[in-house]
Design a protein around this motif. Sequence first.
Motif, short mmCIF file in Angstrom:
data_model
loop_
_atom_site.label_atom_id
_atom_site.label_comp_id
_atom_site.label_asym_id
_atom_site.label_seq_id
_atom_site.Cartn_x
_atom_site.Cartn_y
_atom_site.Cartn_z
N ALA A 134 67.23 -59.54 -19.36
CA ALA A 134 66.34 -59.84 -20.48
C ALA A 134 65.89 -58.55 -21.17
O ALA A 134 65.80 -58.50 -22.41
CB ALA A 134 65.12 -60.62 -19.99
N PHE A 135 65.61 -57.52 -20.39
CA PHE A 135 65.20 -56.23 -20.97
C PHE A 135 66.30 -55.67 -21.87
O PHE A 135 66.03 -55.20 -22.98
CB PHE A 135 64.87 -55.24 -19.86
N THR A 136 67.55 -55.75 -21.40
CA THR A 136 68.67 -55.26 -22.21
C THR A 136 68.81 -56.07 -23.49
O THR A 136 69.03 -55.51 -24.58
CB THR A 136 69.98 -55.34 -21.40
N ALA A 137 68.69 -57.39 -23.37
CA ALA A 137 68.81 -58.26 -24.56
C ALA A 137 67.74 -57.95 -25.59
O ALA A 137 68.00 -57.87 -26.80
CB ALA A 137 68.74 -59.72 -24.14
N ILE A 138 66.50 -57.75 -25.12
CA ILE A 138 65.38 -57.50 -26.04
C ILE A 138 65.53 -56.14 -26.72
O ILE A 138 65.37 -56.01 -27.93
CB ILE A 138 64.05 -57.59 -25.27
N THR A 139 65.86 -55.12 -25.94
CA THR A 139 65.91 -53.77 -26.51
C THR A 139 67.12 -53.55 -27.41
O THR A 139 67.06 -52.71 -28.32
CB THR A 139 65.92 -52.71 -25.39
N THR A 140 68.22 -54.28 -27.19
CA THR A 140 69.38 -54.11 -28.06
C THR A 140 69.32 -55.00 -29.29
O THR A 140 70.13 -54.84 -30.21
CB THR A 140 70.68 -54.43 -27.29
N THR A 141 68.35 -55.92 -29.33
CA THR A 141 68.19 -56.78 -30.51
C THR A 141 66.98 -56.36 -31.33
O THR A 141 67.06 -56.23 -32.56
CB THR A 141 68.03 -58.25 -30.07
N LEU A 142 65.86 -56.10 -30.66
CA LEU A 142 64.60 -55.83 -31.36
C LEU A 142 64.25 -54.34 -31.31
O LEU A 142 63.09 -53.97 -31.21
CB LEU A 142 63.47 -56.66 -30.73
N TYR A 143 65.27 -53.50 -31.39
CA TYR A 143 65.01 -52.06 -31.27
C TYR A 143 64.24 -51.50 -32.47
O TYR A 143 63.56 -50.48 -32.34
CB TYR A 143 66.33 -51.29 -31.07
N ILE A 144 64.35 -52.14 -33.63
CA ILE A 144 63.62 -51.62 -34.79
C ILE A 144 62.11 -51.79 -34.61
O ILE A 144 61.35 -50.80 -34.69
CB ILE A 144 64.11 -52.27 -36.09
N PRO A 145 61.60 -53.02 -34.38
CA PRO A 145 60.15 -53.12 -34.17
C PRO A 145 59.67 -52.42 -32.91
O PRO A 145 58.55 -51.90 -32.88
CB PRO A 145 59.91 -54.64 -34.09
N LEU A 146 60.51 -52.37 -31.87
CA LEU A 146 60.13 -51.64 -30.66
C LEU A 146 59.97 -50.15 -30.97
O LEU A 146 59.00 -49.51 -30.52
CB LEU A 146 61.18 -51.84 -29.57
N GLY A 147 60.90 -49.60 -31.73
CA GLY A 147 60.81 -48.19 -32.10
C GLY A 147 59.60 -47.91 -32.98
O GLY A 147 58.90 -46.90 -32.80
N LEU A 148 59.33 -48.81 -33.92
CA LEU A 148 58.17 -48.63 -34.80
C LEU A 148 56.87 -48.75 -34.03
O LEU A 148 55.90 -48.03 -34.29
CB LEU A 148 58.23 -49.66 -35.94
N ALA A 149 56.82 -49.68 -33.06
CA ALA A 149 55.62 -49.82 -32.23
C ALA A 149 55.41 -48.57 -31.38
O ALA A 149 54.28 -48.08 -31.24
CB ALA A 149 55.74 -51.06 -31.34
N ALA A 150 56.50 -48.03 -30.81
CA ALA A 150 56.39 -46.80 -30.02
C ALA A 150 55.91 -45.63 -30.88
O ALA A 150 55.04 -44.84 -30.47
CB ALA A 150 57.73 -46.46 -29.39
N LEU A 151 56.45 -45.54 -32.11
CA LEU A 151 56.00 -44.50 -33.03
C LEU A 151 54.52 -44.68 -33.36
O LEU A 151 53.76 -43.70 -33.43
CB LEU A 151 56.84 -44.54 -34.31
N GLY A 152 54.11 -45.93 -33.54
CA GLY A 152 52.70 -46.21 -33.83
C GLY A 152 51.80 -45.80 -32.68
O GLY A 152 50.71 -45.26 -32.90
N ILE A 153 52.22 -46.06 -31.45
CA ILE A 153 51.42 -45.69 -30.29
C ILE A 153 51.23 -44.17 -30.22
O ILE A 153 50.12 -43.67 -30.00
CB ILE A 153 52.07 -46.21 -29.00
N VAL A 154 52.31 -43.43 -30.43
CA VAL A 154 52.25 -41.97 -30.38
C VAL A 154 51.38 -41.44 -31.51
O VAL A 154 50.50 -40.57 -31.31
CB VAL A 154 53.66 -41.37 -30.44
N THR A 155 51.61 -41.94 -32.73
CA THR A 155 50.84 -41.48 -33.89
C THR A 155 49.36 -41.82 -33.73
O THR A 155 48.48 -41.01 -34.05
CB THR A 155 51.39 -42.13 -35.16
N ARG A 156 49.11 -43.00 -33.22
CA ARG A 156 47.73 -43.43 -33.03
C ARG A 156 47.00 -42.55 -32.02
O ARG A 156 45.87 -42.10 -32.26
CB ARG A 156 47.73 -44.88 -32.55
N GLY A 157 47.65 -42.28 -30.88
CA GLY A 157 47.03 -41.44 -29.87
C GLY A 157 46.79 -40.03 -30.36
O GLY A 157 45.72 -39.44 -30.13
#
Length: 329
Positions: free
Chosen positions: A75-98
């Motif tokens: 499931a982790f592989t399926a999610i990360t290979t499909t929803l990598y755009i919002p996952l990447g943007l969320a990760a960028l948001g977490i870093v920028t926010r902190g």
Amino acid sequence: MSTVIAAILFIGVIAYALFGGADYGAGFWDLTAGGAGRGRRVRELINLSLSPVWEANHTWLIFCLVTIWTGFPEAFTAITTTLYIPLGLAALGIVTRGAGFAFRHALTERHGEWISGAAFACSSVLTPFFFGTIAGGIASGRVPSRGHGAPLTGWLNPTSLLGGILAVTVCAYLAAVFLTGQAQRRGDTSLTRAFCRRALGAGVGAGLVALVGVFVLHADSPRLFRRLSTVGAPLLAVSGLCGLAALLLLRRGRPSVVRTLAALAIATVVAGWGVAQYPYLLGTHLTIQHAAAPPATLWVLLVVSCVAAALIAPSLLLLYTLQLRSRLG
């Protein structure tokens, strides 16, 4: 055992929705507080409330990631290979926010303080939105079992957009309720009234989004709609009642009672999603049992989770208790 691990994973999701959600929601009110003069007291309250706990609030995200990639690697592989755009943007948001939150305390020049504050506030709104779109993509069955699904329509669809907007409004509601209690404890009557109004507005907004969401899910995610209206209905009813009670008691109720009711409102609506999705891990396909790692891995993960809970939970409880009692400078 796979169901037990899935339940542990979802407990982590609920915890992150509560603690991380309140954290993100505070950033929403920071963004909408107004200019430097008008919003100064609001931002001071947010800084005092978040500074001791904001890093601890996001440990739940790490817990969820470790649990899903260890316990449910398919499931982790399926999610990360499909929803990598919002996952990447969320990760960028977490870093920028902190970074924004940390640097705005260190940068004394007005220009630098404004940039870091804007980074913190804007990321606090965008990050939960992207997390909500990820949840919507998973719940609506747009993540194929083998992964590599549509990179855009997997999260740019009616259910995902509903999830993103609902995540932002719910975070804003939860944070406003918590900040109302913080203002009450400090005896600040004007800020208490201000955050009462914010909580009422966010609560009504979340209710309206949820009402529109009924029609969106009926048209775009029929299985999720059907399950939410049957097995998930009791939890959604509890969520609505707790949320309404929290709003009614905002001005006169004890902060601890109001805070508990607001937390129950969020926890039960997230739990309703989990119950509605069961037994599937990806919304409409890939069951929990078929996605699970080998039994030996699950047993190790269970033991590690229990040890982590025994070691970390008391520390977090002490941290939040001291913060609520204003014992941390």
